[in-house]
Motif scaffolding. Structure first.
Motif, PDB file in Angstrom:
ATOM      1  N   THR A   1      19.262  61.134  45.693  1.00  0.00           N
ATOM      2  CA  THR A   1      17.471  61.610  44.405  1.00  0.00           C
ATOM      3  C   THR A   1      17.643  62.990  44.051  1.00  0.00           C
ATOM      4  O   THR A   1      16.998  62.867  42.816  1.00  0.00           O
ATOM      5  CB  THR A   1      16.743  60.688  45.239  1.00  0.00           C
ATOM      6  OG1 THR A   1      17.230  59.095  45.433  1.00  0.00           O
ATOM      7  CG2 THR A   1      15.348  60.873  43.615  1.00  0.00           C
ATOM      8  N   PRO A   2      17.636  63.661  44.872  1.00  0.00           N
ATOM      9  CA  PRO A   2      17.201  65.574  44.175  1.00  0.00           C
ATOM     10  C   PRO A   2      17.854  65.811  43.561  1.00  0.00           C
ATOM     11  O   PRO A   2      17.457  66.940  42.615  1.00  0.00           O
ATOM     12  CB  PRO A   2      17.164  66.107  45.788  1.00  0.00           C
ATOM     13  CG  PRO A   2      17.282  65.250  46.644  1.00  0.00           C
ATOM     14  CD  PRO A   2      17.646  63.792  46.493  1.00  0.00           C
ATOM     15  N   VAL A   3      19.753  65.608  43.740  1.00  0.00           N
ATOM     16  CA  VAL A   3      20.192  66.509  42.772  1.00  0.00           C
ATOM     17  C   VAL A   3      20.078  65.549  41.647  1.00  0.00           C
ATOM     18  O   VAL A   3      20.244  66.158  40.450  1.00  0.00           O
ATOM     19  CB  VAL A   3      21.733  65.525  43.913  1.00  0.00           C
ATOM     20  CG1 VAL A   3      22.919  65.608  42.002  1.00  0.00           C
ATOM     21  CG2 VAL A   3      21.756  66.872  44.802  1.00  0.00           C
ATOM     22  N   THR A   4      20.200  63.544  41.982  1.00  0.00           N
ATOM     23  CA  THR A   4      19.802  62.733  40.055  1.00  0.00           C
ATOM     24  C   THR A   4      18.391  63.952  39.620  1.00  0.00           C
ATOM     25  O   THR A   4      19.082  63.942  38.253  1.00  0.00           O
ATOM     26  CB  THR A   4      19.112  62.151  40.688  1.00  0.00           C
ATOM     27  OG1 THR A   4      20.227  60.947  41.695  1.00  0.00           O
ATOM     28  CG2 THR A   4      19.635  60.783  39.463  1.00  0.00           C
ATOM     29  N   ALA A   5      17.604  64.196  40.326  1.00  0.00           N
ATOM     30  CA  ALA A   5      16.707  64.852  39.090  1.00  0.00           C
ATOM     31  C   ALA A   5      16.830  66.532  38.790  1.00  0.00           C
ATOM     32  O   ALA A   5      17.000  66.239  37.390  1.00  0.00           O
ATOM     33  CB  ALA A   5      15.657  65.112  40.497  1.00  0.00           C
ATOM     34  N   PHE A   6      17.858  66.744  39.831  1.00  0.00           N
ATOM     35  CA  PHE A   6      18.282  68.034  38.628  1.00  0.00           C
ATOM     36  C   PHE A   6      18.560  68.000  37.741  1.00  0.00           C
ATOM     37  O   PHE A   6      18.672  68.619  36.691  1.00  0.00           O
ATOM     38  CB  PHE A   6      18.228  69.186  39.686  1.00  0.00           C
ATOM     39  CG  PHE A   6      19.260  70.158  39.893  1.00  0.00           C
ATOM     40  CD1 PHE A   6      18.501  71.011  39.190  1.00  0.00           C
ATOM     41  CD2 PHE A   6      20.771  70.535  39.600  1.00  0.00           C
ATOM     42  CE1 PHE A   6      19.268  72.858  38.624  1.00  0.00           C
ATOM     43  CE2 PHE A   6      21.477  71.673  39.550  1.00  0.00           C
ATOM     44  CZ  PHE A   6      20.232  72.433  38.959  1.00  0.00           C
ATOM     45  N   MET A   7      20.268  67.651  38.655  1.00  0.00           N
ATOM     46  CA  MET A   7      21.052  66.636  36.361  1.00  0.00           C
ATOM     47  C   MET A   7      20.192  66.001  35.856  1.00  0.00           C
ATOM     48  O   MET A   7      21.020  66.892  35.340  1.00  0.00           O
ATOM     49  CB  MET A   7      22.464  66.026  37.702  1.00  0.00           C
ATOM     50  CG  MET A   7      22.925  65.232  37.067  1.00  0.00           C
ATOM     51  SD  MET A   7      24.382  64.723  38.482  1.00  0.00           S
ATOM     52  CE  MET A   7      23.478  62.918  37.918  1.00  0.00           C
ATOM     53  N   GLY A   8      19.747  65.258  35.893  1.00  0.00           N
ATOM     54  CA  GLY A   8      19.203  64.317  35.157  1.00  0.00           C
ATOM     55  C   GLY A   8      18.162  65.865  34.206  1.00  0.00           C
ATOM     56  O   GLY A   8      18.236  65.573  32.897  1.00  0.00           O
ATOM     57  N   ALA A   9      18.148  66.498  35.115  1.00  0.00           N
ATOM     58  CA  ALA A   9      16.765  67.072  34.336  1.00  0.00           C
ATOM     59  C   ALA A   9      17.500  68.622  33.605  1.00  0.00           C
ATOM     60  O   ALA A   9      17.358  68.665  32.303  1.00  0.00           O
ATOM     61  CB  ALA A   9      15.575  67.959  35.035  1.00  0.00           C
ATOM     62  N   ALA A  10      18.060  69.450  34.494  1.00  0.00           N
ATOM     63  CA  ALA A  10      18.721  70.512  33.847  1.00  0.00           C
ATOM     64  C   ALA A  10      20.011  70.361  33.567  1.00  0.00           C
ATOM     65  O   ALA A  10      20.774  70.858  32.186  1.00  0.00           O
ATOM     66  CB  ALA A  10      19.365  71.333  35.489  1.00  0.00           C
ATOM     67  N   THR A  11      20.771  69.359  33.237  1.00  0.00           N
ATOM     68  CA  THR A  11      22.210  69.135  32.996  1.00  0.00           C
ATOM     69  C   THR A  11      21.870  69.013  31.203  1.00  0.00           C
ATOM     70  O   THR A  11      22.923  69.595  30.522  1.00  0.00           O
ATOM     71  CB  THR A  11      23.112  68.267  33.526  1.00  0.00           C
ATOM     72  OG1 THR A  11      23.655  68.178  34.402  1.00  0.00           O
ATOM     73  CG2 THR A  11      24.546  67.599  32.767  1.00  0.00           C
ATOM     74  N   LYS A  12      20.879  68.318  31.255  1.00  0.00           N
ATOM     75  CA  LYS A  12      20.952  67.117  29.785  1.00  0.00           C
ATOM     76  C   LYS A  12      20.287  68.282  28.806  1.00  0.00           C
ATOM     77  O   LYS A  12      20.508  68.774  27.784  1.00  0.00           O
ATOM     78  CB  LYS A  12      19.450  66.762  29.874  1.00  0.00           C
ATOM     79  CG  LYS A  12      20.352  65.410  28.904  1.00  0.00           C
ATOM     80  CD  LYS A  12      19.668  64.151  28.861  1.00  0.00           C
ATOM     81  CE  LYS A  12      19.394  62.919  29.308  1.00  0.00           C
ATOM     82  NZ  LYS A  12      20.707  62.378  29.185  1.00  0.00           N
ATOM     83  N   ALA A  13      19.873  69.310  29.523  1.00  0.00           N
ATOM     84  CA  ALA A  13      19.128  70.386  28.408  1.00  0.00           C
ATOM     85  C   ALA A  13      20.292  71.104  28.667  1.00  0.00           C
ATOM     86  O   ALA A  13      20.397  71.993  27.333  1.00  0.00           O
ATOM     87  CB  ALA A  13      18.035  71.055  29.601  1.00  0.00           C
ATOM     88  N   ALA A  14      21.238  71.641  29.171  1.00  0.00           N
ATOM     89  CA  ALA A  14      21.991  72.978  29.423  1.00  0.00           C
ATOM     90  C   ALA A  14      22.832  72.199  27.924  1.00  0.00           C
ATOM     91  O   ALA A  14      23.386  73.471  27.326  1.00  0.00           O
ATOM     92  CB  ALA A  14      22.765  72.881  30.387  1.00  0.00           C
ATOM     93  N   ALA A  15      23.256  71.482  28.163  1.00  0.00           N
ATOM     94  CA  ALA A  15      24.299  70.825  27.738  1.00  0.00           C
ATOM     95  C   ALA A  15      23.697  70.724  26.251  1.00  0.00           C
ATOM     96  O   ALA A  15      24.635  70.614  24.760  1.00  0.00           O
ATOM     97  CB  ALA A  15      24.520  69.651  27.987  1.00  0.00           C
ATOM     98  N   THR A  16      22.604  70.705  25.959  1.00  0.00           N
ATOM     99  CA  THR A  16      21.757  70.103  24.639  1.00  0.00           C
ATOM    100  C   THR A  16      22.041  71.457  23.844  1.00  0.00           C
ATOM    101  O   THR A  16      21.571  71.946  22.170  1.00  0.00           O
ATOM    102  CB  THR A  16      20.424  69.532  24.876  1.00  0.00           C
ATOM    103  OG1 THR A  16      20.443  68.310  25.499  1.00  0.00           O
ATOM    104  CG2 THR A  16      19.856  69.744  23.125  1.00  0.00           C
TER     105      THR A  16
END
Lengths: 99, 526, 626, 245
Positions: B270-285
Motif C-alpha cells: 500500500t505505501p507503494v500504491t500511495a506513492f505511485m498513485g500520487a507521484a507517477t500521475k503528477a510526473a506523467a501529467t
C-alpha cells in the motif's frame, strides 16, 4: 537503396515484437518481444540518423541499448521471483487480480 | 577532432542532484551498514533529509530564478517555474511516501517483505522474518524514482524523456513486487506492470524515433520547429506524436492504456500504491504538458480528437467500473482512471490556463490519494486468535469504522469528498480550475461529461462514507478488524488531511504560485 | 454588527466541530452546546436585523468581504457574504425555527445513544444553510448547497439500523446530485458567458446577454431548484427522506433546506427576468407540483409522508409565485416564511404524536387523540387552520395573495395557473383535514399496548411557539404590506397587475373550495369510521367495489375520479420517476459489471487493448490529419 | 545510399528469425533466433555507417543480454515447451490482426513520407561517438548510471538470498546423516564383492548378502535391477536364466 527501407524493416520488426507480447504465454518470450520492439526503434533511429547525415540518432541508440539492458535485468528478476513463487512462467497463470 | 568540456548550468539542477546523490549514498549505506535496524534508521533519515533539502533547494531556485528560467545543455533540460513547481510537488509526495514506506504496524511489521528473493510461504521467508531482515533497499529505490520523476517533469528532449521514464519506472516495478502479505498478488501486479510498462515505453521510443526522423531533432524546440516547417512528413510526425502521447497516457492511466492500473494498485504494497498513485500521475501529467506545449503544440488541432475521446472514455469507464468494485484499493484505482480523464479534460484545446490549473489539480489529487492509502494501511484484519493480519480492503470490512476510529474515518471521508470534488476540499478547487481551463478553450461538451461523471462518481465515494459512518459493525464481526497505529502513517494522514482542507478553503497562495508557474520557458504555444 | 454576520456561520460550525471531536465526555451535556450555538446565531441575526431595520431601505444590502478564495488571472473569486433583506429573512427563519427544533430535539432524542452526534449534524446543517443564503456568489452558494445536502444526508441516514433508511439516504443523495449538476452547469454557463460567478457581476452582465443564454442558465438553475425543493420531476426523494428523525423532517424537509430552490429562483430574479420562457417553466412546474403533491397527500396513510407530500405541494405554490415575476417574488418568500412556521409546527406535532404512540406513523392506527394529547391537538390544529388558508391565520395572508397573483396575466396562462392554484387550495383542505381528523378525531384505533400521552414541555413549548407564529405571523407581516415593502430592495417594486377575475371573487371561491374540501374530509374521516387497513385501490378493484360510491352523489362525483387520478398519479410517480432513478442506477451497475469483465486478469488481453487502442488512434489521427 | 543486396540479406536475417517469436515452441529456440536477429541488426548498423554501434550491439545484445535470457531460461527449465493453443477466446486472431494492422499502418505511413537522404555520411566511429556522448548528452550518460544501479539493486532485491542459516561444518553434516539413520560411512558401490561390477547388481556385504539400497532407486523403479537373492540363485543354478524373471 534508400535507407528509409530500414525504417520499414524496423516497423515490421516492431509489429512482430508486439505480436509476440500479444500471443505468447511464456513470460520470457513475451519479454523478448519487448526487447525486439526496442531494437526495432533503435534500427529506425540509426536509419534516420544516416538519412539526416548526423550522429544524434546513433547516440540515442546507445542510450536505448543501455536502458534496454537494465530493463532486462529488472524484468528477468521479476520473472524469476514469480517463478520461485509459482514454479511457472506462464503469463496466463497469475490472473487473480482482475475485475 | 577536438573536445571542449560542455558548459553545464549545475545550479538549477541542485534539487535533482541532491536527490540522486542521496540515492547513491543510500546504496553505499546498504553495502556497509550490516544491522537491518540501523540501516533502516539511517536510510529513513537520509531520505527525509535529502527530500526535504531538495524541496528547500527547489524553493530557493524558484525564489532566485533568473528571468524565466535556465535551459541546460542546449535544450536537454529546462528549469523554469513550471518544472520547479512540479518538482516540489513530487518531492512532497516523495517525502510523504518515504514516511509511509517506513511506517510499521504496532507489532513492528513493515509493509515490505523481509526477503524479496524468498518464495512466498517458504521456510526461508519465515526464517528471514524471524531474523528481522528488512528490504531497506526500498529507500534508495524510492529516491531514484523521485529523482527520475523530477527529471521527467523538466526534460525537454525526447531521448532524455525516454531515459527519465525508465529511471523512475524501473524502481517502481521492483517496489511493486515487494509486498509483505499477499505476495502472489504482489508478484502478479509487478509482472503485469513491468511487461505493460516496457511495452508502452517501447511504443514511446518508437514514436520518438519517428519524430526524430521527421524533424531531424529530438529536442522539443527542434521538434516544434520541424513540425511548423514540415513538408511531406506530416504522416510520420502525426504517427510519432501519437505514439509518444500514448506512452505518456499509459503512465497517466487513461483508457485504453489503463489496464495495468487496478492490478498494480491492488497488488503493490500500500505505501507503494500511495506513492505511485500520487507521484507517477503528477510526473506523467507534467511531462505530457511539456511535450504538448513545447513540442507538439502545432498538432493541437489534430491531437485534440485524441484527448477528447480518451478523456471521455477514461471518465466513463473509471466511474462505471468503480461503482461495482468491492475491493477498496481497486476502487481507488478505478477512481484514479476517472481522474486521469478529468486531467485530460484540461488538455482539450491546450489552453494557457491548463499550465497552472493542472499542477493544482494534481496536488489536490495526489494529497488525497496519499492520505487515503495511508488510512488503508491503518485498518487491518485480525484473525480469530487475535493476531493482526494484512490490510482490510474489502468494502464491507469498513462498516462502522466511524464509530471505532472517528478521526481516521473522518480523514478518509475528507479524502473521499475531495476525490468527489465537494466544495471546501482541495478536490473541488482542483476540478474547478481544471474545468474552467477547458471551458476557456471552448471544450464545454467535455466539461459537461466531466461534471456528470464526477456527479456519478460521488456515489461510490459517498457509499464508503455511509458505510463508515451510518452502518453498524456487522454482528459477530466486532473483533475481525483492528485499527492499527503507526505514528508515521498517522503523520501522513494528518498532514494530507490538513493540506486538503487548507487547499480547499484558502487555495489562494498556492494557486497564485502556480499561476506564476504557468509559463513555459520554451513553449511553442503556452 | 452587519460586518460580524460571519459569526452566524462560524458559531454553529465551531459547535458542530466541537461536538464531533469532543467524544463521549460531552455526551451528557453536548446537546445544550448545540442549542446554545443555534440560539447564539439567532441572537446575532436578531441584532443584525434590528440594525438593518434602522437603515434606509436602499442601504440595506450590505456586502461583507471575508477573504479571497480562488484568485486567478481572469477569474477572481472572493468569499463574501451578502446581507440584505432577503438573506436576513432566511437568517431569521433558519435560526429561529432551527433553535426551536434544537430545543425540541433535546427531548425527542433523549433516549438515543448518539444524541451528541445528532446535534453536531444539526449545527452543521444550520451553518451550511446560513452559508447558502448569505453567500454573495453562486460558487459560495454552491458550497452551502452541498453542505446542506451533506448534512441532510447524514441526518436522514441517522437511524441507520434499518436498511430502508440507508436506502432513503442514498436516494436523496442521487436525486440531489442531479440537481447539483444543474447548478454546476448553470455556473459553467455563467462563467462562460459572463466570466464571473458573484451575484453583482453576473446580474450586471445580464442586460448584455442574449435571451437564449439566459434561458439556458435559467433552466439549469431550475433543475437545481427542483432537485433541492422536491419539485417535479425530482420530487421522489422527499417522501423517502421522512425516514430520518422527525425534528430533521421539520427543520430540513419543511422549513429550510427544501425551500432553498425557491430562494435560488428569487435570488436569480434578474436572470429569469431576461428569460421569460424559463420563468414560465418555473411557474408551470410549480403549478404542476402543487397539484401532484396534493394528490399524493390524499393517498398517504403515513402521517409524515402525507406531510411531506403537503410540503411538496406548498413549495409548488412558492415556485408558482416565483415564476410569476416581480408580482410573485415577495409572496413566494412570504409564503415560505409562514409555511416554515406552520409546517414545522405540524411536523413537530407529528413527532409528538409518534412519541406518544410508540413511533406509530400509520394514521389509520390513530384517531381520537385530541383527548390524550391536548396541547398537540391545539397546536396542530392552528397549523391546520393556517395551511388551509382560513382567515385570519398565517396561511391565508400568503396563499391567497399567490392565488390572486396567479390570476394576473394575458391569454390562457392566468386561467391555467390560477385554476391550478385554486383547485390546489381545495385539495389541500381535503387532505390536510383528512390527516387532522384521522389523527385527532373519530374513534380510537390504536392497540392496547399503546398509551398515548402528552409530550414533555421541552417538546410542547416549541410547538406552542410555532403555533402562535402559525396563527399570527401572517397577519403581522401582511399588515400594511410590511413584508412586501421590506423585500422591495431585493425583489424590486412590482406594479400591481389586475387579475382576470376580481380579487374578491377569487377569495370567495378559494374559501368555498377550502370549506368544501374540509367538509368532505370530515364526512369521510371525521364523522365516519376509518378502516384500519387501507382499502385496496387498484383501478379494477375500485370499479368492482361500486358500493363505495353509491350512497352519495357528492362522493360519486368528487371521489371517484379523484381517487382514480390520485392512485394513477401516485402509481406513475412511483413507477416512472422512482423507476427512472432505479433504472439509471441499475443501468450504471450493469454497465460496470459488463465493463469490468474486460479486466480479465490476463496481461496479454491488456496489451491487446493497448495495441487496438493505438491502432485506432493512429488510424484516425493520421487519416484525419491529412 | 546503402547497398541493396546488403539490405535484403539483413532483412532476411532479421525478419525470418524474428518470426520464431511467434511460432517456435521452445523458448531456447526463440532465444537463439533472437540472437541471430541481433547479429542482423548489428550488420544493419554497420551498413548505416554506425560501425561502433554495430560492435556494441553484438557485445551487449548477443554477448550479454541474450546470454542473460538463456541463463534464466535454463534456470526455469530449458525444456519448457509452450502449447501454442490459444487459451483466451479471440486473442489470437484479434492479436494477430492488431499487430499486423499496426505494422501495416506504420509501413504505409513511411511509404507516404518523402524524406531526403543527406549526402554526408554521419561518422559513427568511436571518437565521434565519444565526443557526442560526452558533450551534449553527458547528463543522460550520468543519469543512465542510476538506471544501471537500479537494475543491479533491483535484481539483487528480487533474487539474492543472503545466508540465513550458518554454514554447516563437515562434522555437523555427518551428525545429521547419522541422526536420520543413513549409513555412517559411504554407501557401498553396487557390484562390489561380486563377480559383476555392473550398476544393476547390488553389492554384497561381508556375509555375502546383497545390500539392496546400494542400487540406484531409479533402476529399481524401472525394474532393471538384479535382486541379490535371484542373482545368487542364478549363480547356483546355471539352468535358470536371468531373463526368466
Amino acid at each position: 537503396m534508400d535507407p528509409i527501407n530500414f525504417v520499414i524493416l524496423a516497423s515490421i520488426l516492431f509489429a512482430i515484437g508486439a505480436a509476440a507480447v500479444l500471443l505468447r504465454r511464456n513470460a520470457i518470450i513475451a519479454f523478448m518481444g519487448v526487447e525486439l520492439m526496442l531494437n526495432a526503434a533503435n534500427l529506425a533511429l540509426v536509419a534516420f540518423s544516416r538519412m539526416h547525415g548526423e550522429i544524434d540518432g546513433q547516440i540515442m541508440a546507445f542510450f536505448v541499448l543501455t536502458v534496454a539492458a537494465a530493463e532486462v535485468v529488472v524484468g528477468l528478476g521479476i520473472i524469476i521471483a514469480v517463478f520461485r513463487a509459482r514454479q511457472t512462467i506462464s503469463l496466463d497463470e497469475p490472473a487473480e487480480l482482475k475485475g | 577532432m577536438s573536445f571542449t568540456t560542455p558548459e553545464i548550468a549545475w545550479a538549477p539542477l541542485t534539487p535533482l542532484l541532491i536527490v540522486l546523490g542521496a540515492s547513491a549514498v543510500a546504496i553505499l549505506v546498504e553495502s556497509f551498514v550490516r544491522s537491518p535496524e540501523t540501516r533502516r534508521r539511517t536510510q529513513l533519515v537520509l531520505s527525509l533529509v535529502a527530500l526535504v533539502g531538495a524541496a528547500g533547494a527547489a524553493v530557493v531556485q524558484w525564489a532566485t530564478l533568473d528571468g524565466a528560467g535556465t535551459v541546460v545543455l542546449d535544450g536537454m533540460l529546462t528549469v523554469d517555474r513550471q518544472s520547479l513547481a512540479w518538482q516540489v510537488l513530487i518531492l512532497v509526495f516523495g517525502t510523504l511516501g518515504t514516511l509511509l514506506f517506513a511506517s510499521r504496524t504496532r507489532a513492528g511489521e513493515e509493509a515490505f517483505t523481509p526477503l524479496g528473493a524468498s518464495a512466498p510461504g517458504s521456510s526461508d521467508e519465515t526464517l528471514a522474518r524471524r531474523k528481522g531482515l528488512q528490504v531497506t533497499e526500498v529507500f534508495p529505490l524510492a529516491l531514484v524514482a523521485v529523482g527520475g520523476m523530477m527529471l521527467f517533469t523538466s526534460v525537454t528532449d525526447l531521448i532524455f524523456l525516454f531515459v527519465a521514464l525508465e529511471v523512475f519506472s524501473l524502481p517502481l516495478y521492483v517496489l511493486v513486487a515487494l509486498a509483505r502479505r499477499r505476495r502472489f498478488l504482489s508478484h502478479e501486479g509487478a509482472l503485469k506492470y513491468f511487461l505493460l510498462g516496457a511495452f508502452s515505453s517501447a511504443i514511446l521510443l518508437f514514436g520518438a524515433a519517428f519524430l526524430y526522423g521527421a524533424t531531424g531533432s529530438t529536442s522539443y524546440a527542434g521538434v516544434a520547429a520541424g513540425i511548423s516547417s514540415s513538408t511531406g512528413t506530416d504522416a510520420l510526425i502525426l504517427a510519432g506524436a501519437v505514439m509518444v502521447v500514448v506512452g505518456l497516457l499509459f503512465k497517466i492511466g487513461a483508457v485504453p492504456f489503463h489496464s495495468w492500473t487496478p492490478d498494480a494498485y491492488q497488488g503493490a504494497p500500500t505505501p507503494v500504491t500511495a506513492f505511485m498513485g500520487a507521484a507517477t500521475k503528477a510526473a506523467a501529467t507534467a511531462a505530457l504538458l511539456r511535450v504538448m506545449y513545447a513540442a507538439l503544440y502545432g498538432l493541437n488541432w489534430e491531437l485534440s480528437w485524441l484527448f477528447w475521446v480518451v478523456a471521455i472514455a477514461s471518465m466513463l469507464l473509471g466511474t462505471v467500473v468503480a461503482l461495482v468494485q468491492t475491493e477498496l484499493k481497486r476502487m481507488l484505482a478505478y477512481s484514479s482512471i476517472a481522474h486521469a480523464g478529468f486531467i485530460l479534460v484540461a488538455f482539450a484545446g491546450l489552453p494557457d490556463t491548463a499550465l497552472s490549473a493542472l499542477p493544482f489539480y494534481l496536488a489536490s489529487y495526489g494529497l488525497a490519494t496519499m492520505g487515503a492509502f495511508a488510512v488503508i494501511t491503518q485498518v487491518r484484519e485480525r484473525s480469530d486468535e487475535g493476531t493482526v493480519l494484512g490490510e482490510a480492503t474489502r468494502l464491507g470490512q469498513w462498516a462502522g469504522l466511524g464509530k471505532r476510529s472517528p478521526w481516521l474515518a473522518g480523514a478518509m471521508a475528507l479524502f473521499l469528498l475531495s476525490f468527489a470534488g465537494i466544495p471546501l476540499t482541495a478536490g473541488f478547487v482542483g476540478k474547478f480550475v481544471a474545468f474552467s481551463a477547458a471551458i476557456s478553450s471552448g471544450a464545454w461538451p467535455l466539461v459537461l461529461v466531466a461534471v456528470i461523471a464526477s456527479a456519478a462518481a460521488a456515489f461510490f465515494y459517498v457509499r464508503l462514507i455511509v458505510l463508515m459512518f451510518l452502518t453498524d459493525v456487522p454482528e459477530g464481526q466486532e473483533d475481525a478488524i483492528e485499527i492499527d497505529y503507526s505514528p508515521l502513517a498517522r503523520t501522513v494522514v494528518a498532514v494530507t488531511a490538513v493540506l486538503v482542507l487548507l487547499l480547499g478553503i484558502v487555495p489562494g497562495p498556492v494557486l497564485s504560485a502556480f499561476e506564476n508557474a504557468g509559463v513555459l520557458l520554451l513553449g511553442a504555444g503556452g | 454588527m452587519l460586518d460580524l454576520t460571519w459569526l452566524l456561520i462560524a458559531v454553529p460550525l465551531a459547535s458542530a466541530a466541537f461536538l464531533l471531536l469532543a467524544g463521549k465526555r460531552a455526551d451528557r451535556w453536548g446537546h445544550w452546546v448545540g442549542v446554545g450555538a443555534s440560539s447564539a446565531a439567532f441572537v446575532v441575526g436578531l441584532v443584525a436585523l434590528i440594525q438593518m431595520l434602522g437603515l434606509d431601505s436602499e442601504d440595506r444590502a450590505h456586502a461583507v468581504h471575508l477573504f479571497t478564495w480562488i484568485p486567478g488571472g481572469e477569474l477572481n473569486l472572493d468569499a463574501g457574504l451578502l446581507v440584505d433583506p432577503l438573506s436576513m429573512t432566511f437568517v431569521m427563519l433558519v435560526t429561529f425555527v432551527g433553535t426551536l427544533i434544537h430545543v425540541y430535539s433535546v427531548a425527542y432524542m433523549e433516549h438515543d445513544a448518539s444524541r451528541r452526534r445528532f446535534f453536531a449534524y444539526l449545527n452543521l446543517f444550520v451553518a451550511a444553510m446560513l452559508l447558502l443564503v448569505l453567500a454573495d456568489s453562486y460558487l459560495l452558494l454552491f458550497v452551502g448547497w452541498e453542505g446542506v445536502g451533506l448534512a441532510s444526508y447524514l441526518l436522514i441516514g441517522f437511524w441507520n439500523h434499518k436498511p430502508e433508511y440507508a436506502t432513503a439516504a442514498n436516494k436523496a443523495f442521487v436525486v440531489n446530485r442531479i440537481g447539483d449538476i444543474g447548478l454546476i452547469l448553470a455556473m459553467g454557463l455563467m462563467f462562460t458567458y459572463f466570466g464571473a460567478l458573484d451575484f453583482g457581476s453576473v446580474f450586471a452582465a445580464v442586460p448584455q446577454a442574449s435571451t437564449a443564454q439566459l434561458t439556458a442558465i435559467g433552466l439549469m438553475l431550475l433543475v437545481a431548484a427542483c432537485g433541492k425543493s422536491a419539485q417535479f420531476p425530482l420530487q421522489s426523494w422527499l417522501g423517502d427522506a421522512m425516514a430520518g428523525p422527525t425534528p430533521v423532517s421539520a427543520l430540513i424537509h419543511a422549513a429550510t433546506m427544501v425551500t432553498a430552490g425557491v430562494y435560488l429562483i428569487v435570488r436569480s430574479a434578474p436572470i429569469f427576468e431576461g428569460a421569460p420562457a424559463a420563468q414560465t417553466t418555473v411557474a408551470a412546474i410549480g403549478a404542476f407540483t402543487l397539484i401532484l403533491g396534493a394528490l399524493i397527500g390524499m393517498a398517504k396513510d403515513d402521517i409524515k409522508k402525507a406531510l411531506a407530500a403537503s410540503t411538496m405541494s406548498q413549495i409548488g405554490y412558492m415556485m408558482l409565485a416565483a415564476g410569476l415575476g416581480p408580482v410573485g417574488y415577495a409572496f413566494a418568500i412570504f409564503h415560505l416564511v409562514t409555511h416554515g412556521f406552520f409546517k414545522a409546527g405540524m411536523f413537530l406535532g407529528a413527532g409528538s404524536v409518534m412519541h406518544g404512540m410508540n413511533d406509530q406513523v400509520d394514521m389509520r392506527r390513530f384517531g381520537a387523540l385530541r383527548t390524550a394529547m391536548v396541547t398537540t391537538w391545539v397546536t396542530f390544529g392552528l397549523g391546520w387552520l393556517a395551511i388551509l388558508g382560513v382567515p385570519p391565520f398565517s396561511g391565508f395572508w400568503s396563499k391567497d395573495k399567490i392565488i390572486e397573483a396567479a390570476f394576473i396575466g394575458d391569454d390562457v396562462q392566468p386561467w391555467i395557473l390560477g385554476g391550478a392554484a385554486l383547485i390546489g387550495a381545495g385539495l389541500t383542505a381535503f387532505y390536510m383535514s383528512r390527516l387532522f381528523f384521522m389523527t385527532f378525531h373519530g374513534k380510537a384505533r390504536w392497540t392496547d399496548e399503546q398509551h398515548p400521552h402528552e409530550s414533555p414541555a421541552l417538546m410542547t413549548v416549541p410547538m406552542i411557539i410555532l403555533a402562535v407564529g402559525s396563527a399570527f405571523l401572517g397577519l403581522i407581516l401582511a399588515t400594511g404590506d410590511r413584508f412586501v415593502t421590506w423585500l422591495e430592495p431585493v425583489t424590486g417594486h412590482a406594479e400591481h397587475g389586475e387579475p382576470v377575475l376580481p380579487a374578491a371573487v377569487i377569495m370567495v371561491a378559494t374559501l368555498l373550495l377550502v370549506a368544501l374540501g374540509a367538509w368532505i374530509a370530515w364526512r369521510k374521516y371525521g364523522a365516519a369510521d376509518v378502516p384500519e387497513t387501507a382499502p385496496a385501490a387498484s383501478l379494477a378493484t375500485i370499479a368492482a367495489r361500486n358500493d363505495m360510491f353509491q350512497d352519495s352523489v357528492n362522493r360519486g362525483v368528487f371521489e371517484r375520479p379523484g381517487t382514480h387520478l390520485t392512485r394513477t398519479l401516485v402509481y406513475a410517480d412511483a413507477a416512472l420517476v422512482d423507476g427512472a432513478v432505479d433504472a439509471t442506477a441499475h443501468a450504471f451497475a450493469r454497465t460496470g459489471e459488463v465493463t469490468r469483465k474486460t479486466q480479465n486478469g490476463q496481461v496479454r488481453s491488456y496489451a491487446l487493448t493497448m495495441v487496438v487502442g493505438l491502432v485506432i488512434v493512429i488510424l484516425v489521427v493520421v487519416q484525419g490529419g491529412l | 545510399m546503402v547497398n541493396t543486396v546488403m539490405f535484403w540479406i539483413i532483412a532476411a536475417l532479421t525478419v525470418i528469425p524474428a518470426l520464431s517469436l511467434l511460432f517456435a515452441r521452445k523458448a531456447v529456440h526463440v532465444a537463439m533466433s533472437v540472437v541471430l536477429v541481433m547479429v542482423g541488426l548489428a550488420a544493419a548498423y554497420v551498413t548505416l555507417s554506425a560501425p561502433f554501434l554495430g560492435m556494441v550491439q553484438i557485445v551487449v545484445y548477443t554477448g550479454a543480454v541474450m546470454m542473460l535470457f538463456l541463463f534464466v531460461l535454463m534456470l526455469v527449465g530449458v525444456d519448457q515447451r509452450e502449447d501454442l493453443k490459444e487459451t483466451i477466446k479471440g486473442q489470437r486472431w484479434i492479436g494477430l490482426l492488431a499487430a499486423a494492422g499496426l505494422g501495416a499502418f506504420l509501413v504505409s505511413i513511411i511509404g507516404r513520407v518523402t524524406l531526403p537522404t543527406a549526402d554526408t555520411m554521419p561518422s559513427g566511429d568511436p571518437e565521434a561517438v565519444a565526443i557526442a556522448l560526452f558533450d551534449r548528452y553527458v547528463l543522460v550518460i550520468e543519469v543512465l548510471g542510476f538506471v544501471l544501479i537500479t537494475a543491479a539493486v533491483g535484481a539483487l532485491v528480487l533474487t539474492h538470498t543472503p545466508r540465513l542459516r550458518p554454514r554447516k561444518t563437515q562434522l555437523e553434516v555427518q551428525r545429521d546423516r547419522v541422526r536420520v539413520g543413513a549409513d555412517p560411512v559411504n554407501k557401498p558401490m553396487p557390484g562390489v564383492y561380486a563377480r559383476h561390477n555392473a550398476l544393476d547388481v547390488p553389492a554384497l556385504d561381508p556375509e555375502g548378502k546383497p545390500i539392496e539400497h546400494s542400487v540406484s532407486r531409479v533402476l529399481e523403479i524401472r525394474h532393471q535391477t538384479q535382486e541379490g537373492a535371484e542373482f545368487r540363485a542364478a549363480l547356483e543354478d546355471p539352468s535358470r536364466k536371468e531373463g526368466d524373471r
